[in-house]
Write a protein that holds these residues in place. Structure first.
Motif, mmCIF file in Angstrom:
data_model
loop_
_atom_site.group_PDB
_atom_site.id
_atom_site.type_symbol
_atom_site.label_atom_id
_atom_site.label_comp_id
_atom_site.label_asym_id
_atom_site.label_seq_id
_atom_site.Cartn_x
_atom_site.Cartn_y
_atom_site.Cartn_z
ATOM 1 N N TRP A 269 17.726 -64.426 -16.478
ATOM 2 C CA TRP A 269 18.024 -63.020 -16.741
ATOM 3 C C TRP A 269 19.278 -62.490 -16.059
ATOM 4 C CZ3 TRP A 269 15.269 -61.006 -20.564
ATOM 5 C CH2 TRP A 269 13.979 -61.496 -20.800
ATOM 6 N N CYS A 270 19.691 -63.070 -14.969
ATOM 7 C CA CYS A 270 20.759 -62.461 -14.173
ATOM 8 C C CYS A 270 22.067 -63.246 -14.243
ATOM 9 C CB CYS A 270 20.341 -62.347 -12.710
ATOM 10 S SG CYS A 270 18.629 -61.848 -12.481
ATOM 11 N N CYS B 68 25.367 -62.431 -16.186
ATOM 12 C CA CYS B 68 26.264 -61.396 -15.649
ATOM 13 C C CYS B 68 26.600 -61.613 -14.170
ATOM 14 C CB CYS B 68 25.644 -60.011 -15.786
ATOM 15 S SG CYS B 68 25.531 -59.444 -17.489
ATOM 16 N N HIS B 69 25.721 -62.295 -13.440
ATOM 17 C CA HIS B 69 25.918 -62.394 -11.987
ATOM 18 C C HIS B 69 26.157 -63.819 -11.511
ATOM 19 C CE1 HIS B 69 25.065 -58.219 -10.944
ATOM 20 N NE2 HIS B 69 24.029 -58.226 -11.766
ATOM 21 N N ARG C 177 33.944 -53.367 -6.694
ATOM 22 C CA ARG C 177 33.376 -52.282 -5.912
ATOM 23 C C ARG C 177 33.478 -52.543 -4.410
ATOM 24 N NH1 ARG C 177 27.304 -50.724 -5.533
ATOM 25 N NH2 ARG C 177 27.351 -50.362 -7.750
ATOM 26 N N TYR C 178 33.172 -53.778 -4.003
ATOM 27 C CA TYR C 178 33.117 -54.045 -2.554
ATOM 28 C C TYR C 178 34.427 -54.569 -1.987
ATOM 29 C CZ TYR C 178 28.128 -53.222 -2.871
ATOM 30 O OH TYR C 178 26.908 -52.649 -3.080
ATOM 31 N N LEU D 224 25.782 -62.410 -6.492
ATOM 32 C CA LEU D 224 24.545 -62.039 -5.787
ATOM 33 C C LEU D 224 23.965 -63.204 -4.978
ATOM 34 C CD1 LEU D 224 22.648 -59.911 -8.478
ATOM 35 C CD2 LEU D 224 24.074 -59.114 -6.587
ATOM 36 N N ARG E 149 25.219 -63.368 -1.500
ATOM 37 C CA ARG E 149 24.955 -62.248 -0.597
ATOM 38 C C ARG E 149 23.810 -62.580 0.359
ATOM 39 N NH1 ARG E 149 26.295 -57.181 -3.459
ATOM 40 N NH2 ARG E 149 25.052 -56.031 -1.933
ATOM 41 N N PHE F 239 17.211 -51.946 -8.708
ATOM 42 C CA PHE F 239 18.194 -52.178 -9.765
ATOM 43 C C PHE F 239 17.576 -52.914 -10.951
ATOM 44 C CE2 PHE F 239 21.280 -51.447 -6.260
ATOM 45 C CZ PHE F 239 21.966 -50.407 -6.846
ATOM 46 N N VAL F 240 16.673 -53.859 -10.672
ATOM 47 C CA VAL F 240 16.065 -54.609 -11.780
ATOM 48 C C VAL F 240 15.205 -53.679 -12.646
ATOM 49 C CG1 VAL F 240 14.375 -56.416 -12.358
ATOM 50 C CG2 VAL F 240 16.144 -56.870 -10.652
ATOM 51 N N ILE G 60 21.771 -50.300 -13.873
ATOM 52 C CA ILE G 60 22.904 -49.498 -13.386
ATOM 53 C C ILE G 60 24.085 -49.767 -14.305
ATOM 54 C CG2 ILE G 60 23.430 -51.312 -11.681
ATOM 55 C CD1 ILE G 60 24.861 -49.160 -10.015
ATOM 56 N N SER G 61 24.764 -48.756 -14.709
ATOM 57 C CA SER G 61 25.867 -48.822 -15.690
ATOM 58 C C SER G 61 25.538 -49.805 -16.820
ATOM 59 C CB SER G 61 27.209 -49.056 -14.983
ATOM 60 O OG SER G 61 27.617 -50.386 -14.982
ATOM 61 N N VAL G 62 26.300 -50.880 -17.007
ATOM 62 C CA VAL G 62 26.017 -51.753 -18.144
ATOM 63 C C VAL G 62 24.837 -52.697 -17.899
ATOM 64 C CG1 VAL G 62 28.403 -51.719 -18.928
ATOM 65 C CG2 VAL G 62 27.645 -53.551 -17.405
ATOM 66 N N MET G 63 24.315 -52.710 -16.675
ATOM 67 C CA MET G 63 23.171 -53.595 -16.398
ATOM 68 C C MET G 63 21.896 -52.940 -16.918
ATOM 69 S SD MET G 63 21.773 -54.989 -12.769
ATOM 70 C CE MET G 63 20.032 -55.318 -12.560
ATOM 71 N N ILE H 288 10.264 -59.429 -16.972
ATOM 72 C CA ILE H 288 10.156 -59.963 -15.608
ATOM 73 C C ILE H 288 8.915 -59.326 -14.993
ATOM 74 C CG2 ILE H 288 11.250 -60.086 -13.340
ATOM 75 C CD1 ILE H 288 13.964 -59.863 -14.727
HETATM 76 C C1 HEC Z 1 24.456 -57.214 -18.741
HETATM 77 C C2 HEC Z 1 24.917 -57.712 -17.463
HETATM 78 C C3 HEC Z 1 23.929 -57.713 -16.313
HETATM 79 C C4 HEC Z 1 22.715 -58.341 -16.208
HETATM 80 C C5 HEC Z 1 22.003 -59.139 -17.264
HETATM 81 C C6 HEC Z 1 22.249 -58.115 -14.860
HETATM 82 N N1 HEC Z 1 23.151 -57.341 -14.176
HETATM 83 FE FE1 HEC Z 1 22.964 -56.700 -12.270
HETATM 84 N N2 HEC Z 1 24.685 -55.639 -12.443
HETATM 85 C C7 HEC Z 1 25.540 -55.701 -13.514
HETATM 86 C C8 HEC Z 1 26.721 -54.899 -13.223
HETATM 87 C C9 HEC Z 1 27.930 -54.719 -14.125
HETATM 88 C C10 HEC Z 1 26.515 -54.350 -11.936
HETATM 89 C C11 HEC Z 1 27.461 -53.432 -11.170
HETATM 90 C C12 HEC Z 1 27.306 -52.052 -11.705
HETATM 91 C C13 HEC Z 1 28.218 -51.092 -11.000
HETATM 92 O O1 HEC Z 1 28.093 -50.923 -9.793
HETATM 93 O O2 HEC Z 1 29.044 -50.524 -11.684
HETATM 94 C C14 HEC Z 1 25.233 -54.844 -11.477
HETATM 95 C C15 HEC Z 1 24.675 -54.530 -10.246
HETATM 96 C C16 HEC Z 1 23.569 -55.142 -9.719
HETATM 97 C C17 HEC Z 1 23.058 -54.922 -8.384
HETATM 98 C C18 HEC Z 1 23.617 -53.957 -7.365
HETATM 99 C C19 HEC Z 1 24.293 -54.682 -6.260
HETATM 100 C C20 HEC Z 1 24.979 -53.728 -5.325
HETATM 101 O O3 HEC Z 1 25.347 -54.171 -4.237
HETATM 102 O O4 HEC Z 1 25.173 -52.546 -5.669
HETATM 103 C C21 HEC Z 1 21.983 -55.720 -8.228
HETATM 104 C C22 HEC Z 1 21.106 -55.863 -6.985
HETATM 105 C C23 HEC Z 1 21.808 -56.442 -9.462
HETATM 106 N N3 HEC Z 1 22.786 -56.065 -10.338
HETATM 107 C C24 HEC Z 1 20.826 -57.364 -9.674
HETATM 108 C C25 HEC Z 1 20.584 -57.972 -10.901
HETATM 109 C C26 HEC Z 1 19.503 -58.875 -11.124
HETATM 110 C C27 HEC Z 1 18.514 -59.338 -10.055
HETATM 111 C C28 HEC Z 1 19.545 -59.218 -12.439
HETATM 112 C C29 HEC Z 1 18.601 -60.112 -13.186
HETATM 113 C C30 HEC Z 1 17.232 -59.689 -13.223
HETATM 114 C C31 HEC Z 1 20.695 -58.536 -13.031
HETATM 115 N N4 HEC Z 1 21.293 -57.790 -12.061
HETATM 116 C C32 HEC Z 1 21.077 -58.629 -14.358
HETATM 117 C C33 HEC Z 1 25.338 -56.385 -14.694
HETATM 118 C C34 HEC Z 1 24.193 -57.101 -15.017
#
Ligand code: HEC
Length: 117
Positions: A35-36, A39-40, A55-56, A64, A67, A78-79, A83-86, A94
């Protein structure tokens, strides 16, 4: 005699609990990859990693998995909320126990986390 069986028991208990940790870590990794990762993942082609890099600005790694400061509550937030496009993830995608495994995987230090509640 008693001592020997206590040793055997202790060994059994230890290998059992270590096995449980390893299993949960493996599950957390699996959830992450499904799932993650799209993008990550680690690299420059992942939008989440790029957004966090921007951002950082190097204060913490963009990926991730690199980290060490990801508290379970933060990951859970966040899950479940996105947040934004996530997107946010439903419990049918999940489950709570998968999310637990995922937060442990991202936290990296299960033993330490257990020692300091
Ligand atoms: C479609 C793409 C996408 C998917 C899929 C996704 N993320 Fe993200 N995620 C992002 C983006 C882009 C950001 C940053 C958003 C921003 O701050 O503008 C983000 C931010 C985060 C953050 C915040 C980190 C911080 O320091 O602020 C966490 C934690 C996170 N994601 C966890 C996850 C996890 C765990 C999963 C899987 C379950 C996941 N993401 C799936 C795109 C995605």
């Amino acid at each position: 005699m008693k001592f020997t069986s206590a040793l055997i028991l202790a060994g059994f208990y230890l290998s059992n609990s270590l096995g449980a940790w390893a299993g949960e870590d493996a599950q957390g990794k699996q959830v992450f990859e499904k799932w993650c990762m799209p993008c990550h993942g680690k690299g420059t082609e992942y939008p989440g990693t790029l957004a966090l890099d921007a951002r950082y600005k190097g204060a913490v790694p963009g990926a991730l998995e690199d980290r060490t400061d990801l508290a379970p509550a933060l990951v859970q937030y966040f899950v479940r909320n996105g947040i934004s496009v996530m997107p946010f993830f439903r419990k049918t995608e999940i489950s709570d126990s998968e999310l637990d495994a995922l937060t442990r995987y991202l936290q990296k230090q299960p033993a330490q986390a257990a020692a300091q509640p």
